[in-house]
Design a protein around this motif. Sequence first.
Motif, PDB file in Angstrom:
ATOM      1  N   THR A 105       1.016  -1.201   0.223  1.00  0.00           N
ATOM      2  CA  THR A 105      -0.014  -0.258   0.267  1.00  0.00           C
ATOM      3  C   THR A 105       1.054   1.412  -0.261  1.00  0.00           C
ATOM      4  O   THR A 105      -0.252   2.376  -0.394  1.00  0.00           O
ATOM      5  CB  THR A 105      -0.784  -0.232   1.086  1.00  0.00           C
ATOM      6  OG1 THR A 105      -0.161   0.204   2.686  1.00  0.00           O
ATOM      7  CG2 THR A 105      -1.763  -1.244   1.103  1.00  0.00           C
ATOM      8  N   THR A 106       1.549   1.533   0.250  1.00  0.00           N
ATOM      9  CA  THR A 106       2.884   2.213   0.277  1.00  0.00           C
ATOM     10  C   THR A 106       4.117   2.202  -0.829  1.00  0.00           C
ATOM     11  O   THR A 106       4.455   3.511  -1.123  1.00  0.00           O
ATOM     12  CB  THR A 106       3.905   2.739   1.838  1.00  0.00           C
ATOM     13  OG1 THR A 106       4.657   1.591   1.374  1.00  0.00           O
ATOM     14  CG2 THR A 106       2.863   3.125   3.252  1.00  0.00           C
ATOM     15  N   LYS A 109       0.133  10.285   7.191  1.00  0.00           N
ATOM     16  CA  LYS A 109      -0.400  10.351   6.289  1.00  0.00           C
ATOM     17  C   LYS A 109      -0.719   8.866   6.168  1.00  0.00           C
ATOM     18  O   LYS A 109      -2.197   8.219   5.894  1.00  0.00           O
ATOM     19  CB  LYS A 109       0.434  10.397   4.985  1.00  0.00           C
ATOM     20  CG  LYS A 109       0.803  11.819   4.633  1.00  0.00           C
ATOM     21  CD  LYS A 109       1.810  12.535   3.928  1.00  0.00           C
ATOM     22  CE  LYS A 109       1.788  13.461   3.563  1.00  0.00           C
ATOM     23  NZ  LYS A 109       2.536  13.986   2.752  1.00  0.00           N
ATOM     24  N   PHE A 110      -0.154   7.887   6.412  1.00  0.00           N
ATOM     25  CA  PHE A 110      -0.231   6.643   6.630  1.00  0.00           C
ATOM     26  C   PHE A 110      -1.300   6.249   7.811  1.00  0.00           C
ATOM     27  O   PHE A 110      -2.629   5.388   6.482  1.00  0.00           O
ATOM     28  CB  PHE A 110       0.552   5.038   6.850  1.00  0.00           C
ATOM     29  CG  PHE A 110      -0.121   3.947   6.413  1.00  0.00           C
ATOM     30  CD1 PHE A 110       0.079   3.278   4.874  1.00  0.00           C
ATOM     31  CD2 PHE A 110       0.806   2.887   7.444  1.00  0.00           C
ATOM     32  CE1 PHE A 110      -0.025   2.180   5.025  1.00  0.00           C
ATOM     33  CE2 PHE A 110      -0.057   1.758   6.905  1.00  0.00           C
ATOM     34  CZ  PHE A 110      -0.559   1.209   5.864  1.00  0.00           C
ATOM     35  N   CYS A 162      -4.127   8.096   8.502  1.00  0.00           N
ATOM     36  CA  CYS A 162      -5.624   8.551   7.737  1.00  0.00           C
ATOM     37  C   CYS A 162      -5.496   7.675   6.764  1.00  0.00           C
ATOM     38  O   CYS A 162      -6.993   7.889   6.185  1.00  0.00           O
ATOM     39  CB  CYS A 162      -4.960   9.941   6.923  1.00  0.00           C
ATOM     40  SG  CYS A 162      -4.724  11.162   8.423  1.00  0.00           S
ATOM     41  N   TYR A 163      -4.708   7.303   5.984  1.00  0.00           N
ATOM     42  CA  TYR A 163      -4.967   6.243   4.857  1.00  0.00           C
ATOM     43  C   TYR A 163      -5.464   5.024   5.220  1.00  0.00           C
ATOM     44  O   TYR A 163      -6.390   4.595   4.254  1.00  0.00           O
ATOM     45  CB  TYR A 163      -3.406   5.886   4.010  1.00  0.00           C
ATOM     46  CG  TYR A 163      -3.904   4.774   3.132  1.00  0.00           C
ATOM     47  CD1 TYR A 163      -4.915   5.149   1.662  1.00  0.00           C
ATOM     48  CD2 TYR A 163      -3.675   3.509   3.268  1.00  0.00           C
ATOM     49  CE1 TYR A 163      -4.809   3.752   0.523  1.00  0.00           C
ATOM     50  CE2 TYR A 163      -3.857   2.326   2.439  1.00  0.00           C
ATOM     51  CZ  TYR A 163      -4.265   2.702   0.940  1.00  0.00           C
ATOM     52  OH  TYR A 163      -4.442   1.538   0.126  1.00  0.00           O
ATOM     53  N   CYS A 164      -5.284   4.290   6.435  1.00  0.00           N
ATOM     54  CA  CYS A 164      -5.588   3.572   7.130  1.00  0.00           C
ATOM     55  C   CYS A 164      -7.276   3.987   8.014  1.00  0.00           C
ATOM     56  O   CYS A 164      -7.643   2.422   8.435  1.00  0.00           O
ATOM     57  CB  CYS A 164      -4.786   2.909   7.890  1.00  0.00           C
ATOM     58  SG  CYS A 164      -3.437   2.172   7.616  1.00  0.00           S
ATOM     59  N   SER A 224       5.519   5.871  -1.680  1.00  0.00           N
ATOM     60  CA  SER A 224       3.727   6.918  -2.105  1.00  0.00           C
ATOM     61  C   SER A 224       3.861   7.437  -0.351  1.00  0.00           C
ATOM     62  O   SER A 224       3.806   8.354  -0.994  1.00  0.00           O
ATOM     63  CB  SER A 224       3.403   5.917  -2.550  1.00  0.00           C
ATOM     64  OG  SER A 224       1.967   4.901  -2.609  1.00  0.00           O
ATOM     65  N   ILE A 225       4.278   6.823  -0.028  1.00  0.00           N
ATOM     66  CA  ILE A 225       3.592   6.525   0.968  1.00  0.00           C
ATOM     67  C   ILE A 225       4.548   7.293   2.795  1.00  0.00           C
ATOM     68  O   ILE A 225       5.287   6.298   2.840  1.00  0.00           O
ATOM     69  CB  ILE A 225       2.625   6.265   2.109  1.00  0.00           C
ATOM     70  CG1 ILE A 225       1.639   6.117   1.221  1.00  0.00           C
ATOM     71  CG2 ILE A 225       2.145   7.249   3.628  1.00  0.00           C
ATOM     72  CD1 ILE A 225      -0.306   5.359   1.640  1.00  0.00           C
ATOM     73  N   THR A 226       5.056   8.495   2.500  1.00  0.00           N
ATOM     74  CA  THR A 226       6.334   8.327   4.013  1.00  0.00           C
ATOM     75  C   THR A 226       6.558   8.670   5.005  1.00  0.00           C
ATOM     76  O   THR A 226       7.537   8.258   5.905  1.00  0.00           O
ATOM     77  CB  THR A 226       7.685   9.271   2.688  1.00  0.00           C
ATOM     78  OG1 THR A 226       7.553  10.445   3.005  1.00  0.00           O
ATOM     79  CG2 THR A 226       8.093   9.066   1.449  1.00  0.00           C
ATOM     80  N   GLU A 227       5.212   9.088   4.896  1.00  0.00           N
ATOM     81  CA  GLU A 227       5.036  10.175   6.496  1.00  0.00           C
ATOM     82  C   GLU A 227       4.221   8.490   6.931  1.00  0.00           C
ATOM     83  O   GLU A 227       2.607   8.483   7.226  1.00  0.00           O
ATOM     84  CB  GLU A 227       4.510  10.667   6.634  1.00  0.00           C
ATOM     85  CG  GLU A 227       5.710  12.305   5.917  1.00  0.00           C
ATOM     86  CD  GLU A 227       5.345  13.126   5.608  1.00  0.00           C
ATOM     87  OE1 GLU A 227       4.375  14.025   6.618  1.00  0.00           O
ATOM     88  OE2 GLU A 227       5.740  14.427   5.184  1.00  0.00           O
TER      89      GLU A 227
END
Length: 131
Positions: free
Chosen positions: A19-20, A31-32, A34-36, A25-28
């Motif tokens: 997923t990252t 943010k992950f 929030c995505y989850c 694409s997702i380094t913080e």
Amino acid sequence: MVLILGSITLITAAYILATTNEFISITEAKKFACYCGVAPFEHTSGIRIKGKSRVSHKANKEVKTLFHMAALSSVRIKGDLQNYFHRKVAEGKNKMSVLNAIRNKLILRVFSCVNRNSIFQKNYKYNFAEP
């Protein structure tokens, strides 16, 4: 990726990598989270806050489920997360809110281990001089 010991399994680690996009694409961690669907958001309108903070329903439910199961297993194992869970529940917090905080802690631990390129150290010692 360095395998993290504890309640993060190989399947969860594989989903995180997928997923990252291998942390491209997702380094913080925020943010992950929030995505989850783990990070809570306030319902605000100008200066007024309406109700309590809630998590978003627009989330990747598969990864959220994996982190929920990891949080449940980390609460069953003796350690700092189990102590945290029992302490917060004794303070009067809702059990699901505490589990959500543990999910967030697991995400933060994964990203800190990946960013430092090291394994998780349970007994980390700070480099500060003690008084």
